[in-house]
Motif scaffolding. Structure first.
Motif, PDB file in Angstrom:
ATOM      1  N   GLU A  16       0.837  -1.210   0.000  1.00  0.00           N
ATOM      2  CA  GLU A  16       0.000   0.000   0.000  1.00  0.00           C
ATOM      3  C   GLU A  16       0.867   1.254   0.000  1.00  0.00           C
ATOM      4  OE1 GLU A  16      -3.389   2.426  -0.103  1.00  0.00           O
ATOM      5  OE2 GLU A  16      -3.107   0.311  -0.596  1.00  0.00           O
ATOM      6  N   PHE A  17       1.915   1.247   0.811  1.00  0.00           N
ATOM      7  CA  PHE A  17       2.815   2.393   0.869  1.00  0.00           C
ATOM      8  C   PHE A  17       3.442   2.656  -0.498  1.00  0.00           C
ATOM      9  CE2 PHE A  17       7.163   4.039   1.492  1.00  0.00           C
ATOM     10  CZ  PHE A  17       6.856   5.265   2.063  1.00  0.00           C
ATOM     11  N   ARG A  18       3.963   1.613  -1.153  1.00  0.00           N
ATOM     12  CA  ARG A  18       4.574   1.777  -2.471  1.00  0.00           C
ATOM     13  C   ARG A  18       3.547   2.218  -3.509  1.00  0.00           C
ATOM     14  NH1 ARG A  18      10.174   1.735  -2.827  1.00  0.00           N
ATOM     15  NH2 ARG A  18       9.608   1.815  -4.998  1.00  0.00           N
ATOM     16  N   TYR A  19       2.338   1.701  -3.414  1.00  0.00           N
ATOM     17  CA  TYR A  19       1.268   2.090  -4.335  1.00  0.00           C
ATOM     18  C   TYR A  19       0.952   3.576  -4.193  1.00  0.00           C
ATOM     19  CZ  TYR A  19      -3.538   2.690  -5.973  1.00  0.00           C
ATOM     20  OH  TYR A  19      -4.671   3.165  -6.569  1.00  0.00           O
ATOM     21  N   GLN A  20       0.763   4.031  -2.962  1.00  0.00           N
ATOM     22  CA  GLN A  20       0.428   5.443  -2.745  1.00  0.00           C
ATOM     23  C   GLN A  20       1.594   6.349  -3.135  1.00  0.00           C
ATOM     24  OE1 GLN A  20      -2.504   6.555  -2.262  1.00  0.00           O
ATOM     25  NE2 GLN A  20      -3.492   4.620  -1.727  1.00  0.00           N
ATOM     26  N   MET A  21       2.815   5.901  -2.877  1.00  0.00           N
ATOM     27  CA  MET A  21       3.982   6.676  -3.272  1.00  0.00           C
ATOM     28  C   MET A  21       4.031   6.806  -4.798  1.00  0.00           C
ATOM     29  SD  MET A  21       7.909   6.211  -1.932  1.00  0.00           S
ATOM     30  CE  MET A  21       8.196   4.651  -2.735  1.00  0.00           C
ATOM     31  N   ARG A  22       3.782   5.705  -5.503  1.00  0.00           N
ATOM     32  CA  ARG A  22       3.799   5.740  -6.969  1.00  0.00           C
ATOM     33  C   ARG A  22       2.667   6.589  -7.518  1.00  0.00           C
ATOM     34  NH1 ARG A  22       5.575   7.261 -10.993  1.00  0.00           N
ATOM     35  NH2 ARG A  22       5.057   6.258 -12.944  1.00  0.00           N
ATOM     36  N   ALA A 114       4.641  23.727  -6.865  1.00  0.00           N
ATOM     37  CA  ALA A 114       4.729  23.404  -5.439  1.00  0.00           C
ATOM     38  C   ALA A 114       3.354  23.496  -4.788  1.00  0.00           C
ATOM     39  CB  ALA A 114       5.727  24.330  -4.748  1.00  0.00           C
ATOM     40  N   GLU A 115       2.565  24.469  -5.184  1.00  0.00           N
ATOM     41  CA  GLU A 115       1.210  24.585  -4.623  1.00  0.00           C
ATOM     42  C   GLU A 115       0.354  23.391  -5.032  1.00  0.00           C
ATOM     43  OE1 GLU A 115      -2.084  25.982  -2.502  1.00  0.00           O
ATOM     44  OE2 GLU A 115       0.064  26.296  -2.315  1.00  0.00           O
ATOM     45  N   GLN A 116       0.451  22.972  -6.284  1.00  0.00           N
ATOM     46  CA  GLN A 116      -0.305  21.795  -6.717  1.00  0.00           C
ATOM     47  C   GLN A 116       0.134  20.548  -5.946  1.00  0.00           C
ATOM     48  OE1 GLN A 116       0.604  22.615 -11.002  1.00  0.00           O
ATOM     49  NE2 GLN A 116      -1.491  21.877 -11.274  1.00  0.00           N
ATOM     50  N   HIS A 117       1.425  20.407  -5.724  1.00  0.00           N
ATOM     51  CA  HIS A 117       1.927  19.262  -4.972  1.00  0.00           C
ATOM     52  C   HIS A 117       1.479  19.320  -3.508  1.00  0.00           C
ATOM     53  CE1 HIS A 117       4.511  18.674  -8.469  1.00  0.00           C
ATOM     54  NE2 HIS A 117       4.737  17.461  -8.014  1.00  0.00           N
ATOM     55  N   ARG A 118       1.488  20.506  -2.938  1.00  0.00           N
ATOM     56  CA  ARG A 118       1.054  20.664  -1.540  1.00  0.00           C
ATOM     57  C   ARG A 118      -0.400  20.252  -1.385  1.00  0.00           C
ATOM     58  NH1 ARG A 118      -1.440  23.861   1.911  1.00  0.00           N
ATOM     59  NH2 ARG A 118      -2.180  25.278   0.322  1.00  0.00           N
ATOM     60  N   ILE A 119      -1.249  20.676  -2.309  1.00  0.00           N
ATOM     61  CA  ILE A 119      -2.670  20.326  -2.259  1.00  0.00           C
ATOM     62  C   ILE A 119      -2.845  18.815  -2.388  1.00  0.00           C
ATOM     63  CG2 ILE A 119      -4.853  20.506  -3.532  1.00  0.00           C
ATOM     64  CD1 ILE A 119      -3.982  23.456  -4.165  1.00  0.00           C
ATOM     65  N   GLU A 120      -2.103  18.201  -3.301  1.00  0.00           N
ATOM     66  CA  GLU A 120      -2.198  16.750  -3.474  1.00  0.00           C
ATOM     67  C   GLU A 120      -1.727  16.016  -2.223  1.00  0.00           C
ATOM     68  OE1 GLU A 120      -2.959  13.082  -5.486  1.00  0.00           O
ATOM     69  OE2 GLU A 120      -3.696  15.125  -5.739  1.00  0.00           O
ATOM     70  N   LEU A 121      -0.653  16.482  -1.624  1.00  0.00           N
ATOM     71  CA  LEU A 121      -0.173  15.846  -0.389  1.00  0.00           C
ATOM     72  C   LEU A 121      -1.199  15.970   0.736  1.00  0.00           C
ATOM     73  CD1 LEU A 121       3.620  16.691  -0.256  1.00  0.00           C
ATOM     74  CD2 LEU A 121       2.574  14.429  -0.377  1.00  0.00           C
ATOM     75  N   LEU A 122      -1.840  17.120   0.834  1.00  0.00           N
ATOM     76  CA  LEU A 122      -2.867  17.299   1.867  1.00  0.00           C
ATOM     77  C   LEU A 122      -4.041  16.345   1.645  1.00  0.00           C
ATOM     78  CD1 LEU A 122      -2.874  21.177   2.263  1.00  0.00           C
ATOM     79  CD2 LEU A 122      -2.034  19.470   3.917  1.00  0.00           C
ATOM     80  N   SER A 123      -4.345  16.057   0.387  1.00  0.00           N
ATOM     81  CA  SER A 123      -5.447  15.139   0.093  1.00  0.00           C
ATOM     82  C   SER A 123      -5.086  13.701   0.461  1.00  0.00           C
ATOM     83  CB  SER A 123      -5.847  15.211  -1.383  1.00  0.00           C
ATOM     84  OG  SER A 123      -4.918  14.520  -2.191  1.00  0.00           O
ATOM     85  N   LEU A 124      -3.801  13.427   0.605  1.00  0.00           N
ATOM     86  CA  LEU A 124      -3.335  12.094   0.969  1.00  0.00           C
ATOM     87  C   LEU A 124      -3.090  11.970   2.469  1.00  0.00           C
ATOM     88  CD1 LEU A 124      -0.730  11.547  -1.884  1.00  0.00           C
ATOM     89  CD2 LEU A 124      -3.034  10.594  -1.728  1.00  0.00           C
ATOM     90  N   ASP A 125      -3.581  12.902   3.248  1.00  0.00           N
ATOM     91  CA  ASP A 125      -3.350  12.918   4.689  1.00  0.00           C
ATOM     92  C   ASP A 125      -3.569  11.541   5.304  1.00  0.00           C
ATOM     93  OD1 ASP A 125      -2.799  13.991   7.211  1.00  0.00           O
ATOM     94  OD2 ASP A 125      -4.929  14.333   7.594  1.00  0.00           O
ATOM     95  N   GLY A 126      -2.557  11.035   5.947  1.00  0.00           N
ATOM     96  CA  GLY A 126      -2.645   9.745   6.598  1.00  0.00           C
ATOM     97  C   GLY A 126      -2.268   8.574   5.715  1.00  0.00           C
ATOM     98  N   VAL A 127      -2.173   8.785   4.415  1.00  0.00           N
ATOM     99  CA  VAL A 127      -1.838   7.698   3.494  1.00  0.00           C
ATOM    100  C   VAL A 127      -0.349   7.373   3.570  1.00  0.00           C
ATOM    101  CG1 VAL A 127      -1.709   7.043   1.055  1.00  0.00           C
ATOM    102  CG2 VAL A 127      -3.736   8.189   1.939  1.00  0.00           C
ATOM    103  N   PHE A 128       0.483   8.401   3.709  1.00  0.00           N
ATOM    104  CA  PHE A 128       1.915   8.203   3.707  1.00  0.00           C
ATOM    105  C   PHE A 128       2.456   7.978   5.114  1.00  0.00           C
ATOM    106  CE2 PHE A 128       1.919  10.011  -0.575  1.00  0.00           C
ATOM    107  CZ  PHE A 128       2.776   9.118  -1.176  1.00  0.00           C
ATOM    108  N   THR A 129       1.989   6.943   5.737  1.00  0.00           N
ATOM    109  CA  THR A 129       2.570   6.551   7.007  1.00  0.00           C
ATOM    110  C   THR A 129       3.546   5.412   6.742  1.00  0.00           C
ATOM    111  OG1 THR A 129       0.756   5.030   7.409  1.00  0.00           O
ATOM    112  CG2 THR A 129       0.551   7.238   8.352  1.00  0.00           C
ATOM    113  N   ILE A 130       4.599   5.404   7.469  1.00  0.00           N
ATOM    114  CA  ILE A 130       5.597   4.343   7.281  1.00  0.00           C
ATOM    115  C   ILE A 130       5.054   3.076   7.924  1.00  0.00           C
ATOM    116  CG2 ILE A 130       7.930   3.591   7.848  1.00  0.00           C
ATOM    117  CD1 ILE A 130       8.669   6.598   7.840  1.00  0.00           C
TER     118      ILE A 130
END
Length: 136
Positions: A16-22, A114-130
């Motif tokens: 799941e981590f690799r999938y979300q990272m990709r 950078a703003e587009q990336h920031r918004i996308e990262l915020l939408s993934l909140d909690g997805v990128f946990t190790i």
């Protein structure tokens, strides 16, 4: 070398981590290319702007950040310079050192991306946990 057996849930967490990272990388590739630059050019701009303590970086520092060979970063900087995104300047304090600085065109593209990336990262909140690996 012996390895401990991982549980099915460990493999699922890693998958799941690799999938979300990709997925994030794919998003990044698409929005960057829509701006007319390559993903590596975006990363070069980002690492220049984000370099700790100053708004420029050397080729060696950028090679480390990009995990790339020095000569590859020289070529990348040359392409970015030809596009009006960056400029090379000889250091005022050490004439042997060449600093790579963002130009206004590079700053503008970087800010939008950078703003587009920031918004996308915020939408993934909690997805990128190790994932925590529990040994069976």
């Amino acid at each position: 070398m012996t390895y401990k057996t991982l549980a099915k849930s460990d493999f699922a967490a890693l998958s799941e981590f690799r999938y979300q990272m990709r997925r994030f990388e794919r998003f990044s590739e698409d929005v960057v290319q829509a701006q007319g630059i390559t993903p590596l050019q975006y990363l070069l701009l980002l690492h220049i702007k984000g370099y700790p303590g100053r708004d420029w970086a050397t080729v060696g520092e950028l090679a480390e950040r990009l995990q790339a060979k020095h000569h590859g970063v020289v070529a990348l900087a040359t392409r970015c310079e030809a596009m009006g995104l960056v400029v090379r300047r000889v250091s005022e304090t050490d004439r042997r050192r060449v600093e790579i600085h963002l130009l206004q065109h590079g700053e503008t593209i970087l800010a939008q991306l950078a703003e587009q990336h920031r918004i996308e990262l915020l939408s993934l909140d909690g997805v990128f946990t190790i994932p925590r690996i529990r040994h069976a």
